[in-house]
Design a protein around this motif. Sequence first.
Motif, PDB file in Angstrom:
ATOM      1  N   UNK A 205      12.672  11.156 -13.903  1.00  0.00           N
ATOM      2  CA  UNK A 205      13.221  11.804 -15.099  1.00  0.00           C
ATOM      3  C   UNK A 205      13.657  10.762 -16.129  1.00  0.00           C
ATOM      4  N   UNK A 206      13.448  11.057 -17.377  1.00  0.00           N
ATOM      5  CA  UNK A 206      13.790  10.116 -18.438  1.00  0.00           C
ATOM      6  C   UNK A 206      15.274   9.760 -18.416  1.00  0.00           C
ATOM      7  N   UNK A 207      16.111  10.707 -17.992  1.00  0.00           N
ATOM      8  CA  UNK A 207      17.558  10.476 -17.973  1.00  0.00           C
ATOM      9  C   UNK A 207      17.968   9.389 -16.999  1.00  0.00           C
ATOM     10  N   UNK A 208      17.105   9.061 -16.029  1.00  0.00           N
ATOM     11  CA  UNK A 208      17.441   8.058 -15.016  1.00  0.00           C
ATOM     12  C   UNK A 208      16.822   6.692 -15.303  1.00  0.00           C
ATOM     13  N   UNK A 209      16.128   6.547 -16.426  1.00  0.00           N
ATOM     14  CA  UNK A 209      15.423   5.292 -16.688  1.00  0.00           C
ATOM     15  C   UNK A 209      16.307   4.229 -17.321  1.00  0.00           C
ATOM     16  N   UNK A 210      17.435   4.624 -17.880  1.00  0.00           N
ATOM     17  CA  UNK A 210      18.328   3.653 -18.492  1.00  0.00           C
ATOM     18  C   UNK A 210      17.704   2.881 -19.633  1.00  0.00           C
ATOM     19  N   UNK A 211      16.835   3.544 -20.390  1.00  0.00           N
ATOM     20  CA  UNK A 211      16.178   2.888 -21.507  1.00  0.00           C
ATOM     21  C   UNK A 211      14.930   2.124 -21.142  1.00  0.00           C
ATOM     22  N   UNK A 212      14.551   2.138 -19.881  1.00  0.00           N
ATOM     23  CA  UNK A 212      13.351   1.428 -19.437  1.00  0.00           C
ATOM     24  C   UNK A 212      12.125   2.326 -19.527  1.00  0.00           C
ATOM     25  N   UNK A 213      10.988   1.743 -19.238  1.00  0.00           N
ATOM     26  CA  UNK A 213       9.711   2.463 -19.308  1.00  0.00           C
ATOM     27  C   UNK A 213       9.602   3.487 -18.195  1.00  0.00           C
ATOM     28  N   UNK A 214       8.632   4.412 -18.302  1.00  0.00           N
ATOM     29  CA  UNK A 214       8.311   5.236 -17.136  1.00  0.00           C
ATOM     30  C   UNK A 214       7.914   4.360 -15.948  1.00  0.00           C
ATOM     31  N   UNK A 215       8.010   4.931 -14.766  1.00  0.00           N
ATOM     32  CA  UNK A 215       7.706   4.192 -13.544  1.00  0.00           C
ATOM     33  C   UNK A 215       6.270   3.687 -13.559  1.00  0.00           C
ATOM     34  N   UNK A 216       6.092   2.415 -13.186  1.00  0.00           N
ATOM     35  CA  UNK A 216       4.766   1.810 -13.063  1.00  0.00           C
ATOM     36  C   UNK A 216       4.543   1.402 -11.607  1.00  0.00           C
ATOM     37  N   UNK A 217       3.291   1.228 -11.241  1.00  0.00           N
ATOM     38  CA  UNK A 217       2.965   0.865  -9.855  1.00  0.00           C
ATOM     39  C   UNK A 217       1.814  -0.120  -9.828  1.00  0.00           C
ATOM     40  N   UNK A 218       1.947  -1.119  -8.969  1.00  0.00           N
ATOM     41  CA  UNK A 218       0.860  -2.046  -8.681  1.00  0.00           C
ATOM     42  C   UNK A 218       0.618  -2.018  -7.174  1.00  0.00           C
ATOM     43  N   UNK A 219      -0.642  -1.895  -6.795  1.00  0.00           N
ATOM     44  CA  UNK A 219      -1.046  -1.849  -5.392  1.00  0.00           C
ATOM     45  C   UNK A 219      -1.744  -3.157  -5.030  1.00  0.00           C
ATOM     46  N   UNK A 220      -1.408  -3.705  -3.861  1.00  0.00           N
ATOM     47  CA  UNK A 220      -2.016  -4.943  -3.371  1.00  0.00           C
ATOM     48  C   UNK A 220      -3.062  -4.606  -2.307  1.00  0.00           C
ATOM     49  N   UNK A 223      -9.504  -7.127   1.409  1.00  0.00           N
ATOM     50  CA  UNK A 223     -10.636  -6.615   2.180  1.00  0.00           C
ATOM     51  C   UNK A 223     -10.775  -5.102   2.117  1.00  0.00           C
ATOM     52  N   UNK A 224     -10.347  -4.509   1.021  1.00  0.00           N
ATOM     53  CA  UNK A 224     -10.446  -3.063   0.860  1.00  0.00           C
ATOM     54  C   UNK A 224      -9.283  -2.273   1.430  1.00  0.00           C
ATOM     55  N   UNK A 225      -8.357  -2.960   2.097  1.00  0.00           N
ATOM     56  CA  UNK A 225      -7.190  -2.289   2.677  1.00  0.00           C
ATOM     57  C   UNK A 225      -5.962  -2.515   1.802  1.00  0.00           C
ATOM     58  N   UNK A 226      -5.142  -1.497   1.690  1.00  0.00           N
ATOM     59  CA  UNK A 226      -3.888  -1.626   0.945  1.00  0.00           C
ATOM     60  C   UNK A 226      -2.869  -2.340   1.832  1.00  0.00           C
ATOM     61  N   UNK A 227      -2.318  -3.438   1.321  1.00  0.00           N
ATOM     62  CA  UNK A 227      -1.405  -4.259   2.119  1.00  0.00           C
ATOM     63  C   UNK A 227      -0.016  -4.372   1.477  1.00  0.00           C
ATOM     64  N   UNK A 228       0.186  -3.667   0.380  1.00  0.00           N
ATOM     65  CA  UNK A 228       1.501  -3.702  -0.243  1.00  0.00           C
ATOM     66  C   UNK A 228       1.507  -2.973  -1.569  1.00  0.00           C
ATOM     67  N   UNK A 229       2.696  -2.815  -2.119  1.00  0.00           N
ATOM     68  CA  UNK A 229       2.827  -2.161  -3.428  1.00  0.00           C
ATOM     69  C   UNK A 229       4.153  -2.557  -4.048  1.00  0.00           C
ATOM     70  N   UNK A 230       4.223  -2.409  -5.359  1.00  0.00           N
ATOM     71  CA  UNK A 230       5.481  -2.574  -6.089  1.00  0.00           C
ATOM     72  C   UNK A 230       5.571  -1.460  -7.119  1.00  0.00           C
ATOM     73  N   UNK A 231       6.738  -0.816  -7.166  1.00  0.00           N
ATOM     74  CA  UNK A 231       7.013   0.170  -8.216  1.00  0.00           C
ATOM     75  C   UNK A 231       8.129  -0.398  -9.085  1.00  0.00           C
ATOM     76  N   UNK A 232       7.961  -0.334 -10.392  1.00  0.00           N
ATOM     77  CA  UNK A 232       8.876  -1.023 -11.292  1.00  0.00           C
ATOM     78  C   UNK A 232       8.852  -0.380 -12.675  1.00  0.00           C
TER      79      UNK A 232
END
Length: 416
Positions: A205-220, A223-232
């Motif tokens: 929700x926008x009310x919880x962002x504290x002026x920051x962007x919408x949630x973003x995600x990067x997946x690591x 060899x074709x397998x997902x080995x990690x992620x970061x949400x920021x």
Amino acid sequence: MTTSRTSVTTDLRVLRPEDWDQWYSNLLRAFGGVPESAEEQELWKSLTEYDRFVGAWDGDVCVGSAGAFTFQVTVPGGASVKAAGVTMVGVAGTHRRRGVLTSMMRRQLDDVRSWGESLAVLTASEPAIYGRFGYGQATQSLSVEIDTVRVRLEVPAGADDVRLRYAVPAEALDVCEAVYARRVPERPGMLARMPGWERVVVLDPESERGGASPLQCVVAERGGDVVGFARFRVKPDWDVTGSHSAVVVEDLEALDAASQGALWRFLFDVDLTSKIVARGRPVEEPWHHMVTDIRRCGLRRRDALYVRLVDVGAALEDRTYQTPVDVVLDVEDAFCPWNSGRWRLTGDAKGAVCRRTEDAADLALSVRELGAAYLGGVPLAGLAAAGRVREIRQGALAEASLAFGSVVEPWLSHGF
């Protein structure tokens, strides 16, 4: 039933679906009265386990609330143990100091015992409240503010082999949750994601962002397998000298050191930012040993998960011990007297047995100290130094303190 100092009687009863809106409104008011978005309220309503939630009523007005989610928490040794996740506790300002909270805590712990759950856990809005009900501070979390202009990251070998890609947080949820599930058994205090709770981590929700962007995600991937992620998020901050914007880390999990390094390096290098802000992180993480200047990382600890042993014998048998232990514990528990008395604990890395005994005690402590030490992050020796544990048999304290410890620092992986 609770009778107040002004002879007002409150009725304590299991929450009904038709009463949820008023019950939740009382809770919000108890926490300051700041409204939540309809999306947030609908999510919490869908997660409510009505038979595990109670309300205190003064006539037809809700004046108190408390609940207990069904959770599975990792304990030393890697087992996942059923625990009552105490939550949404609040008392109306008009009914404070009248025994409403005590009556809800009494009812709740009796219920947890009847459900056959050996543990209750919570996060405390005010740390001073819950000690009298037998909860001990068992984990801490770390807040960081890293100066990414002056601090560099030295990543381990293999980080360059990890491929990163942006993903829509909700669309990548399944692969991220698979990584999280593999991490849960590795660290005491982590919560297995119960059905529906995966929606909480991408609630935005926008009310919880504290002026920051919408949630973003990067997946690591490797060899074709997902080995990690970061949400920021990215929180903009510009002045005449340029950008002082921050990367706000909400979540990061990785299956190995190289993937950890690749994800943190990405966060360090986000364009037009000069710092990383993260809260609620583990007290020890691999990146601590990758940075060039830990002093400029703004580390700050705070209390996190509080643990209460509802059934001492069962709870101590549910976990393992990193060294062999044979100790008689004289436990004091005024709020749940069925736990009081002497318990003989014998165990090692393969398992444990804890039974009542008439043997002489080796250590004396309250259930609060047992809760604090239970996940392995708070040494019994440290509690003894503060006068909270008393050694009766010489040598028993060192033996038990080492056995109760954990190789990995415990951590609460998400709030509730």
